[in-house]
Write a protein that holds these residues in place. Structure first.
Motif, PDB file in Angstrom:
ATOM      1  N   HIS A 681       0.795  -1.061  -0.084  1.00 59.11           N
ATOM      2  CA  HIS A 681      -0.033   0.011   0.046  1.00 59.11           C
ATOM      3  C   HIS A 681       0.919   1.378   0.160  1.00 59.11           C
ATOM      4  O   HIS A 681       1.647   1.468   0.897  1.00 59.11           O
ATOM      5  CB  HIS A 681      -0.849  -0.066   1.151  1.00 59.11           C
ATOM      6  CG  HIS A 681      -1.620   1.085   1.218  1.00 59.11           C
ATOM      7  ND1 HIS A 681      -1.723   2.532   1.432  1.00 59.11           N
ATOM      8  CD2 HIS A 681      -3.318   1.197   0.637  1.00 59.11           C
ATOM      9  CE1 HIS A 681      -2.438   3.060   1.455  1.00 59.11           C
ATOM     10  NE2 HIS A 681      -3.518   2.584   1.041  1.00 59.11           N
ATOM     11  N   VAL A 682       0.833   2.106  -1.004  1.00 63.04           N
ATOM     12  CA  VAL A 682       1.385   3.434  -0.964  1.00 63.04           C
ATOM     13  C   VAL A 682       0.607   4.534  -0.726  1.00 63.04           C
ATOM     14  O   VAL A 682      -0.413   4.399  -1.749  1.00 63.04           O
ATOM     15  CB  VAL A 682       1.894   3.452  -2.515  1.00 63.04           C
ATOM     16  CG1 VAL A 682       2.742   4.768  -2.609  1.00 63.04           C
ATOM     17  CG2 VAL A 682       2.934   2.121  -2.709  1.00 63.04           C
ATOM     18  N   ALA A 683       0.921   5.402   0.144  1.00 66.76           N
ATOM     19  CA  ALA A 683       0.115   6.475   0.455  1.00 66.76           C
ATOM     20  C   ALA A 683       0.178   7.874  -0.518  1.00 66.76           C
ATOM     21  O   ALA A 683       1.337   7.756  -0.952  1.00 66.76           O
ATOM     22  CB  ALA A 683       0.507   7.007   1.827  1.00 66.76           C
ATOM     23  N   MET A 684      -0.930   8.407  -0.658  1.00 63.14           N
ATOM     24  CA  MET A 684      -0.939   9.331  -1.724  1.00 63.14           C
ATOM     25  C   MET A 684      -1.928  10.194  -1.275  1.00 63.14           C
ATOM     26  O   MET A 684      -3.153   9.810  -1.161  1.00 63.14           O
ATOM     27  CB  MET A 684      -1.000   8.777  -3.163  1.00 63.14           C
ATOM     28  CG  MET A 684      -0.775  10.117  -4.237  1.00 63.14           C
ATOM     29  SD  MET A 684      -0.597   9.438  -5.879  1.00 63.14           S
ATOM     30  CE  MET A 684      -0.502  11.019  -6.761  1.00 63.14           C
ATOM     31  N   ASP A 685      -1.681  11.497  -1.261  1.00 68.16           N
ATOM     32  CA  ASP A 685      -2.794  12.352  -0.778  1.00 68.16           C
ATOM     33  C   ASP A 685      -3.742  12.835  -1.774  1.00 68.16           C
ATOM     34  O   ASP A 685      -3.926  13.365  -2.438  1.00 68.16           O
ATOM     35  CB  ASP A 685      -2.221  13.535  -0.350  1.00 68.16           C
ATOM     36  CG  ASP A 685      -3.262  14.759   0.322  1.00 68.16           C
ATOM     37  OD1 ASP A 685      -4.426  14.029   0.754  1.00 68.16           O
ATOM     38  OD2 ASP A 685      -3.196  15.712   0.347  1.00 68.16           O
ATOM     39  N   ARG A 686      -4.761  11.630  -1.900  1.00 64.71           N
ATOM     40  CA  ARG A 686      -5.977  11.504  -2.960  1.00 64.71           C
ATOM     41  C   ARG A 686      -7.205  11.302  -2.512  1.00 64.71           C
ATOM     42  O   ARG A 686      -6.949  10.585  -1.384  1.00 64.71           O
ATOM     43  CB  ARG A 686      -5.520  11.040  -4.334  1.00 64.71           C
ATOM     44  CG  ARG A 686      -4.335  11.472  -5.035  1.00 64.71           C
ATOM     45  CD  ARG A 686      -4.427  12.843  -5.792  1.00 64.71           C
ATOM     46  NE  ARG A 686      -3.517  13.341  -6.580  1.00 64.71           N
ATOM     47  CZ  ARG A 686      -2.406  13.989  -6.380  1.00 64.71           C
ATOM     48  NH1 ARG A 686      -2.221  14.127  -4.689  1.00 64.71           N
ATOM     49  NH2 ARG A 686      -1.664  14.405  -7.160  1.00 64.71           N
ATOM     50  N   ALA A 753      -8.043  -0.735 -11.458  1.00 68.21           N
ATOM     51  CA  ALA A 753      -9.284  -0.266 -11.232  1.00 68.21           C
ATOM     52  C   ALA A 753      -9.056   1.219 -10.220  1.00 68.21           C
ATOM     53  O   ALA A 753      -8.150   1.218  -9.602  1.00 68.21           O
ATOM     54  CB  ALA A 753      -9.896  -1.086 -10.634  1.00 68.21           C
ATOM     55  N   GLY A 754      -9.933   2.101 -10.297  1.00 70.24           N
ATOM     56  CA  GLY A 754     -10.086   3.217  -9.610  1.00 70.24           C
ATOM     57  C   GLY A 754     -11.254   3.181  -8.681  1.00 70.24           C
ATOM     58  O   GLY A 754     -12.460   2.987  -9.339  1.00 70.24           O
ATOM     59  N   THR A 755     -11.297   3.132  -7.404  1.00 64.33           N
ATOM     60  CA  THR A 755     -12.232   2.898  -6.414  1.00 64.33           C
ATOM     61  C   THR A 755     -12.397   3.780  -5.259  1.00 64.33           C
ATOM     62  O   THR A 755     -11.483   4.601  -5.175  1.00 64.33           O
ATOM     63  CB  THR A 755     -12.261   1.367  -6.282  1.00 64.33           C
ATOM     64  OG1 THR A 755     -13.444   1.117  -5.509  1.00 64.33           O
ATOM     65  CG2 THR A 755     -10.933   1.091  -5.362  1.00 64.33           C
ATOM     66  N   GLN A 756     -13.247   3.735  -4.526  1.00 59.84           N
ATOM     67  CA  GLN A 756     -13.277   4.197  -2.928  1.00 59.84           C
ATOM     68  C   GLN A 756     -12.017   3.626  -2.284  1.00 59.84           C
ATOM     69  O   GLN A 756     -11.889   2.255  -2.217  1.00 59.84           O
ATOM     70  CB  GLN A 756     -14.548   4.308  -2.469  1.00 59.84           C
ATOM     71  CG  GLN A 756     -15.450   5.224  -3.058  1.00 59.84           C
ATOM     72  CD  GLN A 756     -15.177   6.561  -2.696  1.00 59.84           C
ATOM     73  OE1 GLN A 756     -14.503   7.087  -1.714  1.00 59.84           O
ATOM     74  NE2 GLN A 756     -15.864   7.548  -3.433  1.00 59.84           N
ATOM     75  N   PRO A 757     -11.349   4.360  -1.314  1.00 61.18           N
ATOM     76  CA  PRO A 757     -10.275   3.290  -0.446  1.00 61.18           C
ATOM     77  C   PRO A 757     -11.020   2.213   0.181  1.00 61.18           C
ATOM     78  O   PRO A 757     -10.387   1.318   0.509  1.00 61.18           O
ATOM     79  CB  PRO A 757      -9.718   4.642   0.560  1.00 61.18           C
ATOM     80  CG  PRO A 757      -9.902   5.979  -0.548  1.00 61.18           C
ATOM     81  CD  PRO A 757     -11.279   5.640  -1.289  1.00 61.18           C
ATOM     82  N   ILE A 854      -1.459  -0.854  -4.102  1.00 60.35           N
ATOM     83  CA  ILE A 854      -2.852  -0.165  -4.022  1.00 60.35           C
ATOM     84  C   ILE A 854      -2.295   1.428  -3.586  1.00 60.35           C
ATOM     85  O   ILE A 854      -1.635   1.501  -2.604  1.00 60.35           O
ATOM     86  CB  ILE A 854      -3.456  -0.443  -2.918  1.00 60.35           C
ATOM     87  CG1 ILE A 854      -4.110  -2.137  -3.355  1.00 60.35           C
ATOM     88  CG2 ILE A 854      -4.817   0.370  -2.528  1.00 60.35           C
ATOM     89  CD1 ILE A 854      -4.985  -2.739  -2.112  1.00 60.35           C
ATOM     90  N   LEU A 855      -2.663   2.229  -4.351  1.00 61.55           N
ATOM     91  CA  LEU A 855      -2.441   3.822  -3.823  1.00 61.55           C
ATOM     92  C   LEU A 855      -3.796   4.344  -3.311  1.00 61.55           C
ATOM     93  O   LEU A 855      -4.538   4.177  -4.015  1.00 61.55           O
ATOM     94  CB  LEU A 855      -1.761   4.427  -5.129  1.00 61.55           C
ATOM     95  CG  LEU A 855      -0.325   4.550  -5.627  1.00 61.55           C
ATOM     96  CD1 LEU A 855      -0.002   3.148  -6.103  1.00 61.55           C
ATOM     97  CD2 LEU A 855       0.067   5.799  -6.446  1.00 61.55           C
ATOM     98  N   GLY A 856      -3.494   5.291  -2.243  1.00 61.85           N
ATOM     99  CA  GLY A 856      -4.328   5.954  -1.768  1.00 61.85           C
ATOM    100  C   GLY A 856      -4.194   6.515  -0.577  1.00 61.85           C
ATOM    101  O   GLY A 856      -3.016   6.663  -0.051  1.00 61.85           O
ATOM    102  N   PRO A 857      -5.131   7.305  -0.079  1.00 67.15           N
ATOM    103  CA  PRO A 857      -4.832   7.798   1.364  1.00 67.15           C
ATOM    104  C   PRO A 857      -4.250   6.968   2.233  1.00 67.15           C
ATOM    105  O   PRO A 857      -4.378   5.887   2.111  1.00 67.15           O
ATOM    106  CB  PRO A 857      -6.504   8.165   1.812  1.00 67.15           C
ATOM    107  CG  PRO A 857      -7.192   8.313   0.742  1.00 67.15           C
ATOM    108  CD  PRO A 857      -6.832   7.052  -0.605  1.00 67.15           C
ATOM    109  N   ALA A 858      -3.634   7.456   3.150  1.00 64.40           N
ATOM    110  CA  ALA A 858      -2.799   6.665   4.080  1.00 64.40           C
ATOM    111  C   ALA A 858      -4.033   6.047   5.043  1.00 64.40           C
ATOM    112  O   ALA A 858      -5.097   6.595   5.340  1.00 64.40           O
ATOM    113  CB  ALA A 858      -1.965   7.571   5.149  1.00 64.40           C
ATOM    114  N   ASP A 859      -3.687   4.931   5.730  1.00 62.10           N
ATOM    115  CA  ASP A 859      -4.754   4.244   6.498  1.00 62.10           C
ATOM    116  C   ASP A 859      -4.778   4.895   7.786  1.00 62.10           C
ATOM    117  O   ASP A 859      -3.979   5.575   8.326  1.00 62.10           O
ATOM    118  CB  ASP A 859      -4.075   2.831   6.827  1.00 62.10           C
ATOM    119  CG  ASP A 859      -3.762   2.078   5.490  1.00 62.10           C
ATOM    120  OD1 ASP A 859      -4.978   2.044   4.606  1.00 62.10           O
ATOM    121  OD2 ASP A 859      -3.282   0.906   5.585  1.00 62.10           O
TER     122      ASP A 859
END
Length: 859
Positions: A681-686, A753-757, A854-859
């Motif tokens: 999991h890679v954190a990205m401010d999105r 795929a692009g989805t909700q975290p 998986i890229l997305g907001p930090a857990d």
């Protein structure tokens, strides 16, 4: 005895016009907003009463094209609260009168002509059917069948077909393009409720003009009309937005082929509305060109050249815009010649005009036509109704005729030159279909392009030629092996930068001079780079092929690698990478490549790595140039309208003597271990998250590469089971699909795929389930058939342009594959079945090799 026409002076015509309008016109607006226009005429004991409802097919709003206005016109004769349908016609006939109606684009008109003694009954009948119809349910359905037959009759009428096609071609947005009667599929869907709603919305007194001409006194006329129509209150009349037609920028054409014996044609030119100052000039022009058997087009094309059986010209513009159109009938083989002849006449008129005698005849014809239209009470009432309901000015007729009589030869020449021009033209033809050619195979062979001619030169360079003269363009495509496999580990992206710089400065010209030259001839000069190759592309007109050959020769043989240009292009490439990294999906692809490929060259995409690019120097690019721009690494394909002998000598000279003949050393296969399983999991401010999975894939040169093609098709697109389940059924993702990183011997198959975290884990399960389904051999034959069909269709669709064909041929040759392998490719697709798909998935898509990011907001 002299039978030549006497000169018709301006004074004569003005006197006639004044006589036409000598009778006064009464105009009244009732309290409910209805307008009455009345001209008393006691020359005959006849009266015409016309009710002009200001609604037609262009006012049908969201139901445009459904034929509501015409449908209502039929039904208003079918009964009111006081009369049934049969009583209406019987009552009018008992008066000694006739009743009828018509619908057009902007109005629906109901009228009775009868003896003036029946005036009160005429007004009563018309006010009753227009304002108090009940639209009986049984009649709604019965009349629907009648109109459906009428629609079918229109579809069987060639002249009506031609007219409708002309309006649809000329008007792209305006509702004039829709038939007044409606399109059959739309008309069939009209409900009784929609019909009643339209009736109550549009048939209100404040949207109605009553026009009366005949032997009835003004006071009696007003009293009866007020008695019949005045009792109904003013209605809520919502405005209808009629879409304006954008300016036409180029000629348009439509051809209809079918079971016809003769050839019909029409040329239309859009013109302004009836009240425009040019309207009388265009009317006179129509008379001069095609208003009778002595008109210019009739005399020239029918009597002298014997090209047409019939031809006429009309200026139609009763609404906010119109068409000036010429229609003709001729033998099928003469169609193109007739249109050319008409255009020659129009050009002649716009250039030299008409003799004054022709203009005078046109003025007299137009005036005579107006007089003829006023012979009856009905004709006069129509003119009054048109002025009030359509133009909004009952005095328009007098001013129009006065302007018409002032028209000169220069006026006709001016409007012909302004409106009858190519960019304003719409051409429609209707004629017999060509006879079926029995030897279809022979025809296809004749029309097919010749295969590429492959020439291998002594230097090792390969030249591919395919002549195609259908369009006056020539495309040159130079492909060289390059990309990640040929780049030093710390110079990633140098191949793409090299390709771009080869289109810039040379020892002979600066980058600015090259750009100025190629743009001045309307050509293009571009570069691309990928995982396995770089390429240069030039496309020019045939007359400029010499320039293109010179630019290509200088680019390959004497690049300058100017320091300033180098820095500009390097910065642009770095900026592009940084811009991509702002996009969450692009950053995800970059990270996935790094994790999946590790030390393999494909771990960095062809456009490189920021740190490497920032450290590059011009000397590094030149060294890379010397490494890969060698004759043995060049495949040059030429397609389009060229002369073989013209290009063969300079290209042979370039490839034999212009560039390095040092042996080219292909990259060695990279011996890397398979990727180890990884989930990160890679954190990205999105706000969103992206899910990516990478698996090993076969290379282009592998036998099972085509199985991966089918799988990629199976997992992609809006009709894929993965998309339907994840996007449509469960609403988990904004987008979902697959793609491939393609190499000659290896690659990576990617799911994304692009989805909700919060739904990322669920999306992963769906992707895994879909892979498991394929591994279990549960792909249906219907799914496979769709994939095969799309992949087969993609080949010819992807090779429609000369540039695409040149690129395909050069790439195939570079990869050591046949240039034309479409038939072989199609045959291979047929061998792919659920079993082979399952075998491929089990071989490559196993958990030991899965890399997931998986890229997305930090857990």
């Amino acid at each position: 005895m002299d039978t030549s026409p006497t000169h018709f002076s301006s004074a004569n015509s003005q006197e006639l016009i004044e006589r036409l309008f000598r009778a006064p016109v009464e105009r009244h607006t009732l309290g409910n907003g209805l307008t009455l226009v009345h001209r008393p005429d006691f020359s005959s004991e006849v009266v015409s009463v016309q009710v002009w409802v200001k609604t037609g097919s262009i006012h049908e709003n969201t139901l445009i094209g459904s034929g509501l206005s015409h449908y209502l016109e039929h039904l208003l004769f079918k009964g009111t609260s006081r009369r049934d349908g049969k009583s209406i016609s019987r009552e009018v006939h008992a008066m000694g009168g006739s009743i009828n109606a018509y619908t057009t684009f902007d109005r629906t008109v109901y009228y009775i002509d009868a003896p003036s003694t029946a005036f009160a009954e005429m007004v009563d009948v018309l006010s009753d059917i227009v304002l108090h119809s009940v639209l009986p349910a049984d009649e709604v359905e019965r009349e629907r069948d009648v109109i459906l037959r009428e629609i079918d009759m229109g579809l069987d009428d060639p002249d009506r077909q031609l007219s409708q096609a002309l309006f649809q071609t000329a008007f792209q947005r305006h509702p004039y393009r829709e038939p007044v009667i409606g399109h059959r599929p739309l008309f069939e869907k009209v409900t009784p409720e929609e019909l009643r709603n339209y009736y109550h919305a549009r048939y209100v007194p404040n949207n109605i003009v009553v026009s009366v001409v005949g032997a009835i006194a003004p006071e009696a006329c007003l009293a009866e009309v007020d008695k019949g129509f005045g009792a109904v209150p003013r209605g809520r009349l919502a405005p209808v937005q009629v879409e304006a037609e954008p300016v036409q920028l180029a000629a348009r054409r439509e051809s209809i082929l079918g079971d016809y014996n003769v050839f019909r044609g029409g040329l239309g030119f859009k013109v302004p509305h009836l009240s425009h100052p040019d309207s009388p000039r265009l009317d006179a022009l129509a008379h001069a060109l095609g208003g009778g058997e002595s008109s210019l087009l009739w005399e020239r094309l029918r009597n002298q050249q014997k090209q047409v059986h019939y031809i006429d010209c009309r200026n139609w513009n009763p609404g906010d815009s119109g068409l000036f159109f010429i229609s003709y009938v001729c033998d099928p083989e003469k169609g193109p010649a007739v249109e050319n002849a008409i255009l020659q006449v129009l050009e002649e008129v716009a250039t030299t005009g008409f003799p004054e005698s022709v203009v005078e005849k046109a003025r007299r014809q137009a005036l005579s036509s107006e007089i003829n239209g006023r012979k009856t009470m009905s004709g006069q009432a129509s003119r009054l109704g048109l002025g009030e309901a359509v133009i909004g000015d009952i005095g328009y007729g007098r001013r129009y005729l006065k302007r018409l009589q002032a028209v000169s030869s220069a006026d006709l020449q001016s409007v012909a030159g302004h409106y009858l021009v190519d960019e304003n033209k719409s051409s429609v033809t209707l004629g017999p279909a060509p006879k079926v050619i029995e030897n279809t195979a022979a025809l296809e062979e004749k029309l097919a392009l010749a295969p590429f001619e492959a020439i291998e030169l002594a230097s090792g360079a390969r030249l591919l030629l395919q002549r195609d003269t259908r369009l006056p363009k020539v495309h040159l495509r130079c492909v060289l092996q390059g990309g990640p496999h040929y780049e030093p580990e710390n110079q990633r992206g140098v191949s793409v930068l090299l390709a771009e710089l080869l289109t810039k400065d040379t020892k002979q010209r600066s980058a600015a001079a090259i750009a100025e030259l190629i743009e001045s001839i309307g050509g293009s000069f571009s570069a691309t780079g990928g995982n396995n190759t770089i390429s240069l592309a030039l496309e020019v007109l045939p007359a400029d092929l010499g320039i293109a050959l010179e630019l290509l020769q200088q680019a390959l043989a004497s690049p300058a690698f100017d320091v300033a240009t180098f820095e500009t292009e390097r910065e642009a490439q770095v900026s592009g990478l940084q811009e991509e990294d702002d996009e969450i999906l692009e950053r995800g692809f970059r990270i996935l490549r790094e994790r999946f490929f590790g030390a393999h060259p494909f771990s960095v995409a062809s456009d490189g790595r920021v740190a490497d690019l920032e450290a590059l120097q011009p000397g590094d690019v030149r060294a890379h140039y010397e490494q890969i721009v060698r004759a043995g690494n060049v495949v040059l394909s030429v397609t389009g309208d060229f002369d073989r002998e013209f290009i063969l000598k300079p290209l042979t000279e370039l490839l034999e003597n212009g560039i390095s003949s040092a042996p080219f050393v292909p990259a060695k296969p990279f011996d890397s271990k398979k990727a180890a399983a990884l989930s990160e999991h890679v954190a990205m401010d999105r706000e969103q998250a992206v899910v990516l999975q990478g698996y090993p894939d076969s290379g282009i040169q592998a036998d099972d590469y085509i199985v991966g093609e089918v799988l990629n098709e199976l997992f992609s697109g809006m009709s894929s089971r993965l998309f339907e389940r994840v996007r449509e059924d469960k609403g988990m993702a904004y987008y979902v699909g697959s793609t491939r990183v393609v190499g000659l011997r290896e690659g990576m198959f990617i799911f994304y795929a692009g989805t909700q975290p919060s739904q990322a884990a669920a999306v992963v399960r769906e992707i895994d389930n879909e892979i498991a389904r394929v591994a279990a051999g549960k792909v249906s034959e219907d799914e496979l058939a769709r994939c095969r069909t799309r992949l087969k269709a993609a080949r010819p669709m992807g090779k429609q342009t000369i540039g695409a064909r040149a690129m395909h041929a050069a790439i195939q040759t570079t990869y050591g594959l046949p240039i034309d392998d479409d038939a072989e490719h199609a045959a291979k697709l047929e061998t792919v079945d659920p079993v082979t798909l399952a075998q491929f998935v089990k071989k490559y898509f196993n958990s030991e090799n899965k890399v997931q990011v998986i890229l997305g907001p930090a857990d």
